[in-house]
Design an enzyme around this catalytic site. Sequence first.
Site, PDB file in Angstrom:
ATOM      1  N   LYS A   1      29.151  35.138  41.278  1.00 11.80           N
ATOM      2  CA  LYS A   1      30.547  34.712  41.159  1.00 11.80           C
ATOM      3  C   LYS A   1      30.747  33.566  42.133  1.00 11.80           C
ATOM      4  CE  LYS A   1      32.551  37.689  44.689  1.00 11.80           C
ATOM      5  NZ  LYS A   1      33.625  38.630  45.048  1.00 11.80           N
TER       6      LYS A   1
ATOM      7  N   TRP B   1      37.674  40.677  38.426  1.00  9.51           N
ATOM      8  CA  TRP B   1      38.992  41.207  38.812  1.00  9.51           C
ATOM      9  C   TRP B   1      39.440  40.714  40.191  1.00  9.51           C
ATOM     10  CZ3 TRP B   1      34.952  44.794  37.669  1.00  9.51           C
ATOM     11  CH2 TRP B   1      34.857  45.099  36.316  1.00  9.51           C
ATOM     12  N   HIS B   2      39.076  39.453  40.507  1.00  7.64           N
ATOM     13  CA  HIS B   2      39.507  38.865  41.778  1.00  7.64           C
ATOM     14  C   HIS B   2      40.511  37.733  41.551  1.00  7.64           C
ATOM     15  CE1 HIS B   2      35.761  40.270  44.290  1.00  7.64           C
ATOM     16  NE2 HIS B   2      36.474  41.268  43.779  1.00  7.64           N
ATOM     17  N   TYR B   3      41.285  37.813  40.478  1.00  9.47           N
ATOM     18  CA  TYR B   3      42.257  36.747  40.201  1.00  9.47           C
ATOM     19  C   TYR B   3      43.352  36.738  41.268  1.00  9.47           C
ATOM     20  CZ  TYR B   3      44.399  40.792  37.856  1.00  9.47           C
ATOM     21  OH  TYR B   3      44.895  42.042  37.565  1.00  9.47           O
ATOM     22  N   HIS B   4      43.934  35.588  41.479  1.00 12.30           N
ATOM     23  CA  HIS B   4      44.904  35.421  42.561  1.00 12.30           C
ATOM     24  C   HIS B   4      45.809  34.228  42.237  1.00 12.30           C
ATOM     25  CE1 HIS B   4      41.150  33.262  43.440  1.00 12.30           C
ATOM     26  NE2 HIS B   4      41.919  32.288  43.930  1.00 12.30           N
TER      27      HIS B   4
END
Length: 1162
Positions: A1039, A1139-1142
């Site tokens: 990632k 699932w590390h959206y910000h």
Amino acid sequence: MVAFGKKLKERQIQEWQGYYINYKLMKKKVRQYAQQIEVGTQDRRHVLKDFSRMLDNQQQGLLASRIAKLNEQQEALEQQPDISQITQLREAYRAIGQDLLKLLYFVEINSIGLRKILKKFDKRFGYRFTDYYVKTRANHPYSLLQQVLKHVGLGAVIGAISRNLHELQEHQGSYLSIYDEPALPFQDPVVDSLKAAVDRVTHSTNFLNFLAQHALIMQEELPATTEERADDQRYHFMSLVLNLLNTFLYMVNTYIIVPTADDYSAMLGAPATVCGVVIGAMAVAQVFSSVYFSAWSNKSYFRPLVFSSIVLLVGNSMYAMALDYKSITLLLVGRLFCGFGSARAVNRRYISDCVPLRIRMQASAGFVSASALGMACGPALAGLLQTNFKIYKFTFNQVTLPGWVMTLGWLIYLILLWITFREPSHETEENNVMQESNAGPWENDALEKGLKQPLLLSSEGKQEDENADGECDGSEEAPEESRQPANSITSAYRLLTPSVKVQLLIYFMLKYAMEILLSESSVITSYYFGWSTSTVAIFLACLGLTVLPVNIVVGSYISNMFEDRQILLASEVMVCIGVILSFKFVNAYTVPQYVCSGLITFVSAEVLEGVNLSLLSQVMSSRLSRGTYNVGLLSTEAGTIARVIADGTITLAGFLGENYSFMHNATLAPEISYYDYIIVGGGTAGCPLATSLSQNTSVLLLERGGSPYGNPDIINLANFGAALSDLSPTSPSQRFISEDGVINARARVLGGGSCLNAGFYTRASTDYVRDVGWDGRLVNESYQWVEQQVAFQPEMGQWQSAVRDGLVEVGVVPNNGFTYDHMYGTKVGGTIFDRDGHRHTAADLLEQANPSGLTVLLHATVHKILFRTKGKPRPVAHGVVFRDASGAKHRAYLKKGSKNEIIISAGSLGSPQLLMLSGVGPQAQLKAHNITVVLDQPMVGQLMSDNPMNAVFIPSPIPVEVSLIEVVGITHFGSYIEAASGANFAGGSPRDYGMFSPKIGQLSTVPPKQRTPEAIAKAIELMNNLDQAAFRGGFILEKIMGPISTGHLELRTRNPNDNPSVTFNYFKEPQDLQRCVQGISIIEKVIDSKPFSKFRYDYLSVPQLMNMTANSPINLLPKHYNTSTSLEQFCKDTVMTIWHYHGGCQVDAVVDSNYKFLEWMP
């Protein structure tokens, strides 16, 4: 038995008075022996010898002569083959039976007297003389006691009488020998009475008797035949069956919810351990219902059963509808109603009062068997109800179906009850007492008629003056009024001797242990072992099925080999061993340990219950054998109170263990409330923030999801992916699909993303801390506080070790070993999964909160932030509007204070969405949804980013461990290399592809708009054609750190439960794509590295592996061939989320460096 001497005198047959045991003389002799030993005039040996001789004289010549005469009469009757004399012959047989019955009553009275005087002798002298005397006389060839205890001859006579009466009834004229095998017994009252009398005389411990003692339906030692005749008149077979069916259904109703009660509690926003209250609510109500049903049964049996059925029908309906109404209150009220319908006191009373003595033991055994079968069928039935559908607006799934099924069951029972039950005649106890006192016990008995000659030979030793002893033994004789049934709970308590109290205490403790075992089974097994509802149901059903076999073994064998007190002690020890074994003493709590401890505890408790109730029935006063406050009621109350306390203990332990007394379902919230701080969103930011603020202020934490505790899909590492794949409305994850075509998820649970992610824990880099302006010392203290509660060092398996060593070999150096710190090179980071594979989430940090300063409301969806604008230079937030699961509206306001704040920590999607719904955001977008504009802030919802993840799947020729992210290679070019492995990616059963599933997985190939049943079926067929070995192995993924590419968020609807529209623009910026290419290049080298070689198939090259991954169902984007030749295309075609959206409320765009809201200035 109270007043035995008086009853013995009343029931003596006048012609046989000289042959009865002289009970008063024997009592007097026992007292004389005691005085002689006390003053020293006699020694113990002489007393035992003299008393033995006296007992022998008291019971000589009882049976032999009369049996011979009966045989002669029978042979004479068999010489008359004339059919015309059939009627006379039948009456002659009945006369023989009546004489034999009279003889059996005679033997019974003498046997009871003999037993009582032996018991009194043992008690006075502390010597086990009874065992010695019975053993030596029962087997001695010259002792007539042998004929009493070994009654084969009596059985043969009874069989012959029954057979010949049957033949005569059919006019066959066949007269058989007593040694011929009896046919089906003719149901003549004389024969039935004979069999009942023989059973009483033998006093043998058998299976039916042992089960009957479980029911605590006490029988008189010397019942009169008039009582038997009255029972025959009141008895109705179908009414008995309906009573037993009521018992069975009630036990099913009690235990059918046990496997799913924790899930139901969690779905309604309560901790899983609230299942103790849910299960115990029924027992609480039963404490009271047992009393009024017992009193009601004095007047009627039918009306209480009808009332019980209606209440249970209503209660189960309420229980089933609680999910749709999102009300835990309705759930508990429904269970209380079910408890108020407990008619077990009526069932037991009907058997005691209305079932004839000849079959009362069988009926009592049926009562216990129905209870045991219901206990087993309840959980088993729950295991079968694994479905999910809706009819109209009502949900039918694994938690509601038990209620619906029992509603239907009680409705059918009510109809049968109304049609077939026959109300027996009720005679008041006062009338019964009058009849007993006015009519002699044998005066109207037909057995007295026609007897002219004594049935026994005379005995010299019997001619003693019975009036020589006028002394009354208080322990045996009692005034008439003292033999009336207890008429109040106080009088019943006064009748409890110390030994009875001890037996009731033992009963209380064993019921407490059994209830703890049964009620907490679903919580324990789901937490430690990840058991499904079906598995828990099978386990509980197997425990319930042990009841009857255990009682057969104990009743038929063990109780004949050992004394009750020995069995009692042994079973108590085994229960203690089982309980101790159930504790977790070492890190690994295994299934065999739990199953063995449960089996030992349950089986030993069953044995203990049977023996304990057997002893209780022996030591209990006969005044407690009838009336409202009878022994059955007292034991029921003791057991029910034990269950209530046990279920309360489970819930209390859950609250104490998690310290979550402040956590409530939003349905319990007041309509208006006030706090110093209101935090919206209980995720990885909201939970620690609420904990800190609660120390000195009042805090309200609002979470739209439920509790993570008790959900095996969250707690257990082996279930990773199941929560993400759960598409139900109560799922802890809410699925959304970005406009880019990548399937994603947002958390809907207390603890937020820490309940769903791969569990990797690491600290931020020191450069990052410095750049954002945080206090380094305070940050390090905060790290330590968090790590003490949720971070662990992982146990490295083969797959993770190979990836670590491969990274080092290909140049991702240095090898930093295990560390929480962010360091370039390869390291083993922390994990939020402990050594048992259990997840620890941000919700665990709430354990350190001040309970008096914090309120956590679950299933509380905030719809709007309230602003004051009038007279203010800028809008000021002062409250929120939220709705609970039932849709009811609540308002929470800030208290007056300059530092009081509303804090939004609802995640990258939820926070900008809530601002827009509250009127803060891009003006044009707000107006398009008819939202009143409070403040035009066009940067709300902008700068949305997601860290793109790309992975290569490597099938393994050898088994691999289940592991999530443990090793990470931190590169200088801005890419992280990580790995995961095991069955959690391939699903739990054949052809169940977990995260690969075309139906639910993240890696689906079917676009959302084309996801028709036909398209899904086609995708499943494609998956089925793949080799199963293709799903054994793991991922190596990369990632990119801090993507430059950004997108935006927009509202779709005004419903806060709906997902907004999100675009992330993956790889829009070339720098992001280049970093992905560099990361994939590192993965290729790791796959070819020597440490990783044992996880490779020789015939699969790296390009083939990459093509296999690209052609597998990994996202919704169009596919390209030969992506292995272009790493750029591979990155684009295989992009996924980790699932590390910000973004959406970025610093310096929406909030300042102190995270306070910025007023937009163009």
